[in-house]
Scaffold this active site. Sequence first.
Site, PDB file in Angstrom:
ATOM      1  CG  HIS A  63      -2.217  -0.747   1.580  1.00 41.43           C
ATOM      2  ND1 HIS A  63      -2.209  -1.935   2.729  1.00 41.43           N
ATOM      3  CD2 HIS A  63      -2.353  -2.070   0.200  1.00 41.43           C
ATOM      4  CE1 HIS A  63      -3.453  -2.604   2.696  1.00 41.43           C
ATOM      5  NE2 HIS A  63      -3.087  -2.690   1.126  1.00 41.43           N
ATOM      6  CE  LYS A  72       3.073   3.020   5.647  1.00 39.20           C
ATOM      7  NZ  LYS A  72       1.429   2.247   5.145  1.00 39.20           N
ATOM      8  CG  HIS A 119       4.592  -0.534   5.032  1.00 40.65           C
ATOM      9  ND1 HIS A 119       3.250  -0.928   5.474  1.00 40.65           N
ATOM     10  CD2 HIS A 119       5.088  -1.486   5.617  1.00 40.65           C
ATOM     11  CE1 HIS A 119       3.237  -1.564   6.645  1.00 40.65           C
ATOM     12  NE2 HIS A 119       5.021  -1.734   7.196  1.00 40.65           N
ATOM     13  CE1 TYR A 132       0.664  -0.659   9.507  1.00 35.25           C
ATOM     14  CE2 TYR A 132      -1.337  -0.718  10.243  1.00 35.25           C
ATOM     15  CZ  TYR A 132      -0.214  -1.677   9.785  1.00 35.25           C
ATOM     16  OH  TYR A 132      -0.660  -2.272   9.311  1.00 35.25           O
ATOM     17  CG  ASP A 168      -3.616  -6.038   0.088  1.00 33.46           C
ATOM     18  OD1 ASP A 168      -3.980  -4.667   0.116  1.00 33.46           O
ATOM     19  OD2 ASP A 168      -3.301  -6.318   1.425  1.00 33.46           O
TER      20      ASP A 168
END
Length: 183
Positions: A63, A72, A119, A132, A168
Site C-alpha cells: 500500500h 508513517k 509498504h 502505525y 489486495d
Amino acid sequence: MKATGIPAIAGAYLFASPSYADERGFFCRTFDADVARSVGLDPDSFVQDSVSRSVRGVLRGLHLRSGAGEAKLVRCSYGEVFDVVVDLRADSPTYRNRAFFTLSGETQQTLYVPAGCAHGFQALTETADVSYRIDRPHDPAEDVTIAFDDPELAIPWPLPATSMSERDRKAPSLAEALKHGEK
C-alpha cells in the site's frame, strides 16, 4: 533510543530502544521526539495512530498513497511480522529498491517509511498487532495498492498468503500502478 538509516531506502530509519525486563514483564520507549528530530523528522507532523491485528499468514499490502503521499512509523507491538518497503519515489537515489525487516513485539523496533514508498507485511505468528503513526489524515481516494506477488518485485514472502483483503487480492502489477499514477 537510537535511529539507524536504512541504506536500501533513502530517508527510511529503524528506531531501536533498549527493553527493560523483569518479573512483571518489560518496559520500552516506542517514540522519542528528540530522536525523531535528530534525523530530520518533525515529531509534530504525525496526526493519526492506528493498529491492525492479523493472524499467521495474513498479508497486508503493498500500500501507498498518491498525491502528497504518506509517511508513517510502523511497529509490531505483539507477535512478529515480515515487513516490506519498496521505494517508488522517481527522484530517489534508491528508486525501486526493496528492504525487508522482521518487526516483533520482542524488539519493539519502529520503522519509518517515507512518503512515496509502498509498504506491506505478513504476520508470522498466530497473532500479530501492528501499530502505525501516520503523518496525514487518511483519504481513501488516494489509496494505491500493488500486487504482493508482482514478479518484478520478487518479494520473498516467508509463508503462503492465507488471507488478504479483496483490494489486495485484485491489486494491479507495479507497472500498471505506476502507469496509472502518471495520469
